[in-house]
Structures are given as C-alpha cells and as structure tokens.
Design an enzyme around this catalytic site. Structure first.
Site, PDB file in Angstrom:
ATOM      1  CE1 TYR A  59       5.101   0.753   7.404  1.00 20.64           C
ATOM      2  CE2 TYR A  59       5.302   2.170   9.176  1.00 20.64           C
ATOM      3  CZ  TYR A  59       5.795   1.167   8.508  1.00 20.64           C
ATOM      4  OH  TYR A  59       6.575   0.405   8.948  1.00 20.64           O
ATOM      5  NE  ARG A  62       6.918   4.347   1.042  1.00 18.23           N
ATOM      6  CZ  ARG A  62       7.024   5.639   1.454  1.00 18.23           C
ATOM      7  NH1 ARG A  62       7.459   6.007   2.823  1.00 18.23           N
ATOM      8  NH2 ARG A  62       7.238   6.592   0.577  1.00 18.23           N
ATOM      9  CG  ASN A  98       8.490  -7.487  -1.064  1.00 18.80           C
ATOM     10  OD1 ASN A  98       9.492  -7.249  -0.353  1.00 18.80           O
ATOM     11  ND2 ASN A  98       8.485  -7.762  -2.343  1.00 18.80           N
ATOM     12  CG  HIS A 114       8.650  -8.687   7.116  1.00 17.37           C
ATOM     13  ND1 HIS A 114       9.772  -8.370   6.367  1.00 17.37           N
ATOM     14  CD2 HIS A 114       8.903  -9.480   8.100  1.00 17.37           C
ATOM     15  CE1 HIS A 114      10.816  -9.035   6.835  1.00 17.37           C
ATOM     16  NE2 HIS A 114      10.279  -9.742   7.961  1.00 17.37           N
ATOM     17  CB  CYS A 143     -11.118   0.081  15.962  1.00 21.38           C
ATOM     18  SG  CYS A 143     -11.697  -1.616  15.993  1.00 21.38           S
ATOM     19  N   GLY A 182      15.718 -10.156  -4.957  1.00 21.20           N
ATOM     20  CA  GLY A 182      15.279  -8.681  -4.438  1.00 21.20           C
ATOM     21  C   GLY A 182      15.640  -8.687  -3.041  1.00 21.20           C
ATOM     22  CB  THR A 183      15.760 -10.027  -0.099  1.00 23.86           C
ATOM     23  OG1 THR A 183      16.089  -9.956   1.125  1.00 23.86           O
ATOM     24  CG2 THR A 183      16.258 -11.544  -0.449  1.00 23.86           C
ATOM     25  CB  ALA A 226      13.418  -8.548 -10.373  1.00 26.69           C
TER      26      ALA A 226
HETATM   27  P1  OAD Z   1      16.339  -4.041   0.823  1.00 25.65           P
HETATM   28  O1  OAD Z   1      16.226  -2.624   0.606  1.00 25.65           O
HETATM   29  O2  OAD Z   1      17.344  -4.405   1.928  1.00 25.65           O
HETATM   30  O3  OAD Z   1      17.240  -4.726  -0.281  1.00 25.65           O
HETATM   31  C1  OAD Z   1      16.843  -4.409  -1.679  1.00 25.65           C
HETATM   32  C2  OAD Z   1      17.567  -5.687  -2.835  1.00 25.65           C
HETATM   33  O4  OAD Z   1      16.819  -5.601  -3.960  1.00 25.65           O
HETATM   34  C3  OAD Z   1      18.944  -5.493  -2.692  1.00 25.65           C
HETATM   35  O5  OAD Z   1      19.564  -6.642  -2.647  1.00 25.65           O
HETATM   36  C4  OAD Z   1      19.118  -4.893  -4.084  1.00 25.65           C
HETATM   37  O6  OAD Z   1      20.382  -5.381  -4.834  1.00 25.65           O
HETATM   38  C5  OAD Z   1      17.983  -5.607  -5.048  1.00 25.65           C
HETATM   39  N1  OAD Z   1      17.309  -4.650  -6.024  1.00 25.65           N
HETATM   40  C6  OAD Z   1      16.956  -3.727  -6.225  1.00 25.65           C
HETATM   41  N2  OAD Z   1      16.478  -3.320  -7.349  1.00 25.65           N
HETATM   42  C7  OAD Z   1      16.235  -4.607  -8.143  1.00 25.65           C
HETATM   43  C8  OAD Z   1      15.867  -4.896  -9.234  1.00 25.65           C
HETATM   44  N3  OAD Z   1      15.327  -4.156 -10.163  1.00 25.65           N
HETATM   45  N4  OAD Z   1      15.817  -6.385  -9.555  1.00 25.65           N
HETATM   46  C9  OAD Z   1      16.346  -7.301  -8.709  1.00 25.65           C
HETATM   47  N5  OAD Z   1      16.750  -6.833  -7.373  1.00 25.65           N
HETATM   48  C10 OAD Z   1      16.820  -5.541  -7.108  1.00 25.65           C
HETATM   49  O7  OAD Z   1      15.171  -4.842   0.865  1.00 25.65           O
HETATM   50  P2  OAD Z   1      14.793  -6.263   1.514  1.00 25.65           P
HETATM   51  O8  OAD Z   1      15.780  -7.290   1.769  1.00 25.65           O
HETATM   52  O9  OAD Z   1      13.481  -6.585   1.228  1.00 25.65           O
HETATM   53  O10 OAD Z   1      11.423  -5.332   7.078  1.00 25.65           O
HETATM   54  O11 OAD Z   1      14.555  -5.560   3.188  1.00 25.65           O
HETATM   55  C11 OAD Z   1      14.196  -6.437   4.118  1.00 25.65           C
HETATM   56  C12 OAD Z   1      13.362  -5.889   5.225  1.00 25.65           C
HETATM   57  O12 OAD Z   1      14.128  -4.873   5.709  1.00 25.65           O
HETATM   58  C13 OAD Z   1      12.066  -5.486   4.545  1.00 25.65           C
HETATM   59  O13 OAD Z   1      11.128  -6.400   4.651  1.00 25.65           O
HETATM   60  C14 OAD Z   1      11.707  -4.696   5.810  1.00 25.65           C
HETATM   61  C15 OAD Z   1      13.042  -3.978   5.860  1.00 25.65           C
HETATM   62  O14 OAD Z   1      13.284  -3.332   7.304  1.00 25.65           O
HETATM   63  C16 OAD Z   1      10.386  -4.913   7.982  1.00 25.65           C
HETATM   64  O15 OAD Z   1       9.759  -3.809   7.765  1.00 25.65           O
HETATM   65  C17 OAD Z   1      10.283  -5.671   8.954  1.00 25.65           C
END
Ligand code: OAD
Length: 239
Positions: A59, A62, A98, A114, A143, A182-183, A226
């Site tokens: 982390y 990150r 995010n 999240h 802390c 982007g998910t 995006a």
């Molecule tokens: P993912 O890594 O699962 O998905 C990323 C998405 O972004 C995919 O659909 C890609 O096609 C898309 N993508 C990549 N580059 C892009 C771009 N330049 N423009 C548009 N789209 C693009 O990420 P999340 O769906 O955010 O949770 O993941 C969901 C959760 O899984 C996160 O919040 C995290 C993870 O485990 C926790 O940490 C609780």
C-alpha cells in the site's frame, strides 16, 4: 424550471480504468496490480494480521505512486459535468470504487465506496487521519491518538463491507441514467448497482476497453479510452 429536467438524475460509477491513463495500474488488465500480488494475499484483514510488513509495503507503493500522478481529462470532465448538470436542474451522484483521490483533485466529491489510500485508520481507537507525507514502505505510521504502533490503510479489503451503502442505494433509486466507466463489473456489490438501476428503467452506458462482466444487451457499450469516450457520453447526456 421544466418538469422534465428536475426529474433527471445521472449516476456515474467509476473504477480503476478511469485512472489508467493517469498512470495508475488497474486491477485485472494485463500488467494490473494483482498480477504480481494475489489480491487475497494483500487486500484482506487476514493478510494484515499475518504479514503487516508485506501489506504495508504494497500500500505504501500505491500511496507513493499516487503522489506522482494527476487527474485526467476524464476526471475533470466529470467535475465539469456535475456543475453543468446542477445548473440545468439535473441531479448527479458520482460513486467510485477507486481508492485514489483523483476525482477529488479534479473537483468532484465522490462517494468513495472502497475508502481512500491517503487515509489511515487505527484498529484500536478508530481514529482516522489524512496522511500524504509518510510513504516509506519500510516504516509504519503509529496512531497519534492512542499510540498503537501501526495504522492501517483506510481502504475496504476483501471480506469487509463497502462504505456509504445507504447513500449509494438512494442514488441508484433516483437514477434515470447510469454510466459505468473503467470497471470490469467483477466485484460486488459495486457490480450489481447498474442492474438495480436498469431494473428501475434507467438508461445505461458501459465504458471500458473490453465489455464488462455485467454488460446487458440493453446497455450502450462504449469501448475505448476514458479520456475520449467519457466526455462524449457526458456531452450526449446534456444534449
Ligand atoms: P478492474 O481492474 O477489475 O477493471 C478495470 C477496467 O477498466 C476494465 O474493464 C478495463 O477494460 C477498463 N480500462 C482499462 N483501461 C482503461 C482506459 N484507459 N479507459 C477506460 N477503461 C479502461 O478494476 P475495477 O473494476 O475498478 O476493490 O475493480 C473493482 C474492484 O476490484 C476495486 O475497487 C478493488 C478490486 O479488488 C477493492 O480493493 C475492494
């Protein structure tokens, strides 16, 4: 004020893909975060209990990486859309999975389901602090309120309950238009929000590089980056 415009409510749900062009790796794409690190190995309360040094290192990398990037055109387009929508009597909610703060830096106030990378919290006394200064991967942050030797990242780990679920439910209930950007649609409950909105008649747009797991034939899938695709969708929503 027209009757139609006051009834509209746009909800946008963002994921890691909206920050990809800023330089932050997504979770599941090639080169994504989890390739070198299995998610269950770093993003769980159990991992933190067993191997806090490894989880902290992950982390802190990150957090340091986030200091080096800036919001993109896509983040800024959402902040601008919120202002224009308000001026036109259109309701708006931005929900983000995010843990980066790029929406906030672009001028939005996302519902961060999240948590946030720049926040740390104490597992003993519950205090939460914003911390952008301590990013050394080898040094824990104690802390300042109760003296516990290490704060944890204030992010939601696998097995934990996402934040603000009541506010999110209210937003989804009001949605007349729902945009996912982007998910991958792989992680619930976030991935289920669009189905709830769709079931209540909302028009849905899905924006990503690849069709997301939760894409429905009725949705408009808008492939591409995006920074190009999202501003176009937002413009369409204002026409
Ligand atoms: P993912 O890594 O699962 O998905 C990323 C998405 O972004 C995919 O659909 C890609 O096609 C898309 N993508 C990549 N580059 C892009 C771009 N330049 N423009 C548009 N789209 C693009 O990420 P999340 O769906 O955010 O949770 O993941 C969901 C959760 O899984 C996160 O919040 C995290 C993870 O485990 C926790 O940490 C609780």
């Amino acid at each position: 004020m027209s009757g139609r415009s006051t009834e509209r409510h746009v909800v946008v749900l963002t994921g890691a893909g909206i920050s990809a062009e800023a330089g932050l790796a997504t979770f599941r794409d090639a080169g994504g975060l989890w390739e070198g690190h299995r998610p269950e190995a770093v993003a769980t309360p159990g991992a933190w209990a067993r191997d806090p040094e490894m989880v902290w290192r992950f982390y802190q990398q990150r957090r340091a990486g986030l200091l080096a990037v800036e919001p993109t055109v896509a983040h800024r387009a959402l902040a601008e859309f919120e202002r224009t929508a308000a001026a036109n009597g259109i309701g708006f909610d931005l929900i983000s999975q995010n843990v980066d703060d790029l929406h906030v830096r672009a001028g939005s106030q996302p519902i961060s389901m999240h948590g946030q990378l720049f926040e740390l919290e104490c597992e003993r006394c519950g205090s939460r602090v914003v911390d952008r200064e301590h990013v050394d991967p080898a040094v824990f942050v104690p802390c300042s309120a109760c003296g516990l030797e290490r704060l944890r990242p204030a992010v939601v780990w696998f097995g934990e309950v996402p934040r603000h679920l009541e506010r999110i439910e209210q937003a989804v209930l009001k949605a007349t238009e729902f945009v996912c950007c982007g998910t991958s649609g792989a992680v619930y409950p976030a991935a289920g929000l669009v189905a709830a909105a769709r079931g209540r008649g909302a028009r849905c747009w899905m924006q990503a590089l690849e069709p997301p797991d939760n894409l429905d034939p009725l949705d408009r899938f808008v492939p591409g980056n995006a920074t190009e695709a999202l501003p176009a969708i937002l413009e369409e929503l204002l026409r």
